[in-house]
Design a protein around this motif. Structure first.
Motif, PDB file in Angstrom:
ATOM      1  N   THR A  14      40.471  -2.476 -36.162  1.00  0.00           N
ATOM      2  CA  THR A  14      39.783  -3.585 -36.841  1.00  0.00           C
ATOM      3  C   THR A  14      39.949  -3.495 -38.357  1.00  0.00           C
ATOM      4  N   LEU A  15      40.524  -2.373 -38.824  1.00  0.00           N
ATOM      5  CA  LEU A  15      40.746  -2.240 -40.268  1.00  0.00           C
ATOM      6  C   LEU A  15      41.979  -3.017 -40.715  1.00  0.00           C
ATOM      7  N   THR A  75      40.984  -9.745 -40.424  1.00  0.00           N
ATOM      8  CA  THR A  75      39.932 -10.483 -41.146  1.00  0.00           C
ATOM      9  C   THR A  75      40.452 -11.133 -42.425  1.00  0.00           C
ATOM     10  N   TRP A  76      41.573 -10.630 -42.939  1.00  0.00           N
ATOM     11  CA  TRP A  76      42.099 -11.052 -44.247  1.00  0.00           C
ATOM     12  C   TRP A  76      41.062 -10.822 -45.342  1.00  0.00           C
ATOM     13  N   GLY A  77      40.095  -9.980 -45.049  1.00  0.00           N
ATOM     14  CA  GLY A  77      39.049  -9.662 -46.039  1.00  0.00           C
ATOM     15  C   GLY A  77      38.130 -10.832 -46.330  1.00  0.00           C
ATOM     16  N   THR A  95      38.643  -6.603 -31.330  1.00  0.00           N
ATOM     17  CA  THR A  95      39.776  -5.696 -31.518  1.00  0.00           C
ATOM     18  C   THR A  95      41.066  -6.509 -31.515  1.00  0.00           C
ATOM     19  N   PRO A  96      41.834  -6.454 -32.600  1.00  0.00           N
ATOM     20  CA  PRO A  96      43.058  -7.256 -32.606  1.00  0.00           C
ATOM     21  C   PRO A  96      44.068  -6.693 -31.621  1.00  0.00           C
ATOM     22  N   LYS A 108      38.442   5.690 -33.063  1.00  0.00           N
ATOM     23  CA  LYS A 108      37.434   5.342 -34.066  1.00  0.00           C
ATOM     24  C   LYS A 108      37.632   6.214 -35.289  1.00  0.00           C
ATOM     25  N   VAL A 109      37.394   5.638 -36.459  1.00  0.00           N
ATOM     26  CA  VAL A 109      37.522   6.424 -37.697  1.00  0.00           C
ATOM     27  C   VAL A 109      36.243   6.243 -38.515  1.00  0.00           C
ATOM     28  N   PRO A 110      35.895   7.241 -39.361  1.00  0.00           N
ATOM     29  CA  PRO A 110      34.660   7.106 -40.131  1.00  0.00           C
ATOM     30  C   PRO A 110      34.722   5.928 -41.121  1.00  0.00           C
ATOM     31  N   THR A 111      33.582   5.234 -41.252  1.00  0.00           N
ATOM     32  CA  THR A 111      33.511   4.092 -42.176  1.00  0.00           C
ATOM     33  C   THR A 111      33.816   4.529 -43.604  1.00  0.00           C
TER      34      THR A 111
END
Ligand code: HEM
Ligand code: HEM
Length: 461
Positions: A55-56, A61-63, A242-243, A256-259
């Protein structure tokens, strides 16, 4: 804890100043780590601890959602500053803006930032709305967040309309005269609603105070409730969609990765770039300010604010009852129903749902690009139901007849797409959505740039 502190006499001047403000920063690593943990966990009260790595991706999202948040913060900050100088009474409003621009340090810049952020917010929220739609982020469990989003869209639109009147120049006065005049056509309650919004029959001091109160208190309060609710719903849905590519399985596992720092760093970069862009625009281009409002002299053409140019354009082709009430009401109901329609598949995370969906969306956009200008020109020079059917009331000749033709054309488009592409209802409805959105964008562009004297079609400039 005494042994954890660095001895102050071993510090240089700068370090001593820093130490006096942030005692934690010069202490031993273990102690510093505790400070960092404290701030991180404070921050993580309103952000998830970890996010799905996919999701990053910027292309999900294009921010855009983050940019909308930054713009709302900038509008709140600059809006509060403007309130120190701005005076919401007709005799003083315009003069207070002139005073702000000429005599207040950075007054013009702050006004420019507020002005451009307000316009930019509308565009960014529109793009965010499109990205949410085209990535299928309205399917369960995100249905209600779509509705909260629509409410925020309305709030941002209302903020822009109410802010538009505040400078009290000719442009503001007459644009708001047109906008509030549109309310008259809502059946039953139109006149009452118009009186309520204007605070009387005409635009005057009551209108200005009402618009000021809505702009600086009511809408900010609504946004302060809606925004956290919106973000909370994103978290309750387990994060963003999730893309994935059309061939990928929905359940495909992701890491998963930390925010902190993965998401945070990205958000900071997007925010800084956006702020830089707004600053450059605000330094280079001043917010417009025409002559002071003159209720006795209307400009020609009198145009609504640019975000209403599409609706004003519709007004040139349909009876006002249809252009200002029935068509917008249809669109609003359609938008609210989007997440609640019974779809054949749920394709959350796949851009345009499938390869066929992408192809159909492109065909629909192209159709709208060709058909809409032809329709506008034909209606301007050839079609004239009112003259052809002089004995029939305008609501029918100029309203019901063209509206029924438009609905029939849309339905035919749906059927042709469905049969030609052998598509499911998600893909076909999506292509109708694309057709209508692109048509509306073309109407808006026509209204802004291709309408001149007496609102006749003309080339810009
Ligand atoms: C002031 C207006 C708005 C703000 C500040 C805002 C903010 C955000 C943010 C920060 C996110 C998460 C990151 C992202 O997707 O970029 C998000 C997600 C979302 N927004 Fe908005 N939004 C606004 C308007 C809207 C509108 C108009 C809609 C749709 C009608 C909408 C529907 C959604 C949905 C369904 C999600 C979840 C997306 C997903 O799970 O992938 N929002 N919004
Ligand atoms: C979503 C949030 C907001 C949007 C979209 C917005 C938009 C606008 C717009 C388009 C104008 C007209 C600017 C111009 O052309 O001069 C304006 C003016 C103004 N706004 Fe806002 N605004 C927002 C929030 C706020 C807040 C929170 C405040 C104060 C609490 C505020 C205070 C003002 C004032 C005092 C003016 C008149 C000054 C001027 O016109 O330059 N605004 N706003």
């Amino acid at each position: 804890m005494q042994e954890n502190n660095v001895m102050p006499d071993r510090l240089n001047m700068l370090q001593r100043i820093r130490y006096s403000i942030f005692p934690g920063t010069l202490q031993r690593p273990a102690y510093r780590q505790r400070y960092r943990n404290f701030f991180n966990s404070l921050f993580l009260h309103f952000r998830p601890r970890s996010v799905q790595e996919r999701t990053l991706r910027f292309t999900l999202t294009w921010g855009l959602g983050g940019m909308a948040v930054v713009l709302v913060c900038m509008l709140f900050g600059t809006g509060l500053m403007l309130k120190f100088v701005y005076q919401p009474v007709p005799d003083r409003a315009y003069e207070s803006i002139i005073h702000l621009q000429n005599n207040v340090l950075f007054g013009q810049l702050i006004r420019n930032i507020h002005h451009w952020s307000g316009y930019m917010l509308l565009i960014i929220v529109f793009l965010h709305f499109l990205r949410v739609f085209f990535t299928g982020a309205f399917y369960p469990p995100r249905q209600f967040n779509w509705i909260i989003g629509l409410a925020m869209f309305l709030a941002v639109l209302t903020s822009n309309i109410t802010g538009y009147l505040l400078p009290w120049d000719q442009l503001a006065f007459w644009a708001i005269t047109i906008c509030t005049g549109m309310l008259e056509y809502i059946p039953g309650i139109g006149n009452w609603l118009q009186g309520l919004v204007r605070g009387g029959s005409d635009i005057g001091s009551a209108t200005l105070s009402i618009f000021f109160a809505i702009h600086t208190a009511i809408i900010p309060a609504c946004l302060l409730v809606l925004m956290p609710w919106h973000f909370w719903r994103v978290r309750k849905a387990g994060g963003l969609v999730t893309p994935r590519s059309p061939d990928e399985d929905e359940d495909s596992e992701d890491e998963k990765v930390p925010t902190i720092p993965n998401l945070i760093l990205r958000e900071i970069v997007v925010a800084l770039v956006l702020i830089a862009v707004i600053m450059v625009i605000s330094v280079l281009f001043n917010a417009t300010l025409g002559a002071k409002a003159n209720p006795g002299l209307s400009p020609n053409p009198t145009k609504a604010p640019w975000y209403f140019a599409g609706i004003q354009e519709l007004l040139l082709h349909f009876h006002p009852l249809f252009a200002l009430f029935i068509i917008p009401a249809f669109m609003l109901i359609a938008l609210i129903s989007i997440p609640y329609i019974n779809y054949q598949t749920a394709t959350a995370g796949v851009w345009f749902g499938s390869y066929r969906g992408r192809h159909m969306a492109a065909v629909a956009a192209l159709t709208a690009v060709i058909i809409t200008p032809i329709g506008i020109v034909a209606d301007e020079f050839v079609i004239d139901f009112a003259a052809w059917l002089p004995n029939i009331p305008g609501e029918i000749s100029n309203g019901l007849i063209p509206f029924t033709l438009m609905l029939t054309a849309t339905f035919l488009f749906y059927m042709v797409m469905k049969n030609k592409f052998k598509s499911n209802n998600n893909e076909t409805l999506q292509s109708v959505f694309v057709l209508l959105v692109v048509a509306f964008i073309i109407l808006t562009i026509t209204g802004i740039w291709f309408r001149g004297l007496n609102m006749k079609l003309s080339l810009p400039g």
